[in-house]
Design an enzyme around this catalytic site. Structure first.
Site, short mmCIF file in Angstrom:
data_model
loop_
_atom_site.label_atom_id
_atom_site.label_comp_id
_atom_site.label_asym_id
_atom_site.label_seq_id
_atom_site.Cartn_x
_atom_site.Cartn_y
_atom_site.Cartn_z
N GLU A 188 12.49 -9.73 1.75
CA GLU A 188 11.79 -8.33 2.60
C GLU A 188 12.52 -6.69 1.48
O GLU A 188 13.62 -7.43 2.01
CB GLU A 188 11.59 -8.77 3.34
CG GLU A 188 10.68 -7.77 4.10
CD GLU A 188 10.40 -7.59 5.82
OE1 GLU A 188 11.15 -8.86 6.32
OE2 GLU A 188 10.07 -6.30 6.41
N ARG A 228 13.18 4.23 12.83
CA ARG A 228 11.22 4.94 12.73
C ARG A 228 10.71 4.74 13.83
O ARG A 228 11.35 4.91 14.60
CB ARG A 228 11.55 4.96 11.29
CG ARG A 228 12.18 5.19 10.41
CD ARG A 228 11.20 4.68 8.51
NE ARG A 228 10.45 5.95 9.03
CZ ARG A 228 8.81 6.33 8.09
NH1 ARG A 228 9.20 4.33 7.12
NH2 ARG A 228 7.89 6.96 7.43
N ARG A 259 5.13 10.92 -2.02
CA ARG A 259 5.01 10.49 -0.91
C ARG A 259 6.19 10.63 -0.37
O ARG A 259 7.31 10.12 -0.43
CB ARG A 259 4.61 9.33 -0.97
CG ARG A 259 4.77 8.66 0.54
CD ARG A 259 3.98 7.09 0.39
NE ARG A 259 4.07 6.28 1.56
CZ ARG A 259 3.83 5.54 1.91
NH1 ARG A 259 4.66 4.38 1.53
NH2 ARG A 259 4.11 5.22 3.44
N TYR A 270 10.90 8.72 1.63
CA TYR A 270 11.44 7.53 -0.06
C TYR A 270 12.06 8.00 -0.63
O TYR A 270 12.21 7.15 -2.00
CB TYR A 270 9.45 6.89 0.07
CG TYR A 270 8.78 6.41 1.12
CD1 TYR A 270 9.66 5.52 2.24
CD2 TYR A 270 8.06 7.08 1.82
CE1 TYR A 270 9.45 4.69 3.40
CE2 TYR A 270 6.98 6.32 2.93
CZ TYR A 270 7.86 5.79 3.46
OH TYR A 270 7.03 5.46 4.31
N HIS A 322 12.85 -2.52 2.44
CA HIS A 322 12.68 -1.38 2.29
C HIS A 322 13.30 -0.31 1.87
O HIS A 322 14.06 -0.15 2.11
CB HIS A 322 12.29 -1.14 3.55
CG HIS A 322 11.32 -2.28 4.57
ND1 HIS A 322 9.53 -2.30 4.23
CD2 HIS A 322 11.29 -3.94 5.24
CE1 HIS A 322 9.19 -3.68 4.65
NE2 HIS A 322 9.91 -4.03 5.40
N ALA A 356 2.85 -0.89 5.12
CA ALA A 356 2.41 -0.66 6.39
C ALA A 356 2.00 -2.01 6.77
O ALA A 356 2.51 -2.76 7.92
CB ALA A 356 1.55 0.68 6.84
N PRO A 381 0.25 -0.78 -0.16
CA PRO A 381 -0.20 -0.21 -0.33
C PRO A 381 0.90 0.92 0.03
O PRO A 381 1.86 1.71 0.72
CB PRO A 381 -0.68 -0.28 1.59
CG PRO A 381 -0.20 -0.97 1.77
CD PRO A 381 0.57 -2.11 1.33
N ASN A 382 0.51 2.03 -0.50
CA ASN A 382 0.79 3.51 -1.06
C ASN A 382 2.14 3.66 -1.94
O ASN A 382 2.57 5.19 -1.28
CB ASN A 382 1.08 4.22 1.11
CG ASN A 382 -0.10 4.32 1.85
OD1 ASN A 382 -0.83 4.92 0.69
ND2 ASN A 382 -0.08 3.72 2.69
N ASN A 403 7.97 -4.98 -0.55
CA ASN A 403 7.99 -4.25 -0.27
C ASN A 403 6.59 -4.55 0.14
O ASN A 403 5.92 -3.60 -0.59
CB ASN A 403 8.25 -3.04 -0.64
CG ASN A 403 8.51 -1.67 -0.05
OD1 ASN A 403 8.25 -1.93 1.30
ND2 ASN A 403 8.91 -0.76 0.13
C1 DQA Z 1 8.24 1.30 4.09
C2 DQA Z 1 8.53 1.50 5.41
C3 DQA Z 1 6.57 1.30 5.91
O1 DQA Z 1 7.35 1.12 7.28
C4 DQA Z 1 5.63 2.26 5.85
O2 DQA Z 1 5.05 1.70 6.28
C5 DQA Z 1 5.99 2.29 3.73
C6 DQA Z 1 7.43 2.09 3.21
C7 DQA Z 1 9.61 1.23 3.09
O3 DQA Z 1 9.50 1.23 2.56
O4 DQA Z 1 10.46 2.17 3.83
O5 DQA Z 1 4.94 2.23 2.96
O6 DQA Z 1 7.82 -0.35 3.24
#
Ligand code: DQA
Length: 158
Positions: A105, A114, A25, A30, A107, A84, A17-18, A81
């Protein structure tokens, strides 16, 4: 010179998501690359590794679960990735465990620097490894590590 052709490896790249909003964003966290730009960099890196990446992005947990199920028999590994959902989703964790495909995984941000709620990953215990904090390099390093892992696996089984 003799070109060594390796059997192709197909990797499912899952963006949670997002991540469709990357570029606009929170760029301080990011970065400024958009998701299509990240996917293009991954595709170019995959060619060099004699692999193929198929990207899927969804804001919906169930669609991500379905994509993991459908990976079985189609892909050799998963680069994820989960956004959240990393910190909340037992369903994604269980889907990865169920298909038992090698999963890395990644990020963009360093989740351990964080907020506390980002320090726990439900995915990490079912992943072969995790890369966090290197921006787009997290994806590229993750892809390289996954393909390397799968090639070693291939050699071990022949
Ligand atoms: C994320 C880190 C997560 O905590 C966050 O909710 C994201 C992006 C990252 O790529 O740093 O949406 O996965």
């Amino acid at each position: 010179m003799l070109e060594l052709t390796l059997p192709p490896i197909s990797i499912l790249v899952l963006h949670g998501p997002n991540l469709n909003l990357l570029g606009q964003r929170e760029p301080g966290i990011y970065g400024s690359l958009t998701l299509p730009e990240i996917n293009r960099l991954l595709a170019a890196a995959a060619i060099k590794l004699q692999a193929k990446v198929i990207p899927v992005q969804s804001n919906h947990e169930g669609i991500l679960v379905d994509s993991i199920h459908e990976a079985l028999g189609q892909y050799q590994g998963i680069l994820i990735n989960a956004g959240a959902y990393t910190h909340t989703s037992v369903a994604l964790r269980d889907a990865i465990a169920a298909v038992n495909l090698p999963t890395v995984e990644v990020h963009l941000s360093n989740i351990y620097r964080r907020e506390d709620f980002r320090h726990h990953s439900f995915i990490a215990p079912v992943a072969i490894g995790q890369i966090s904090g290197f921006g787009v390099q997290s994806y590229l390093l993750g892809l390289q590590a996954l393909v390397d892992y799968l090639r070693k696996d291939e050699r071990a089984s022949t």
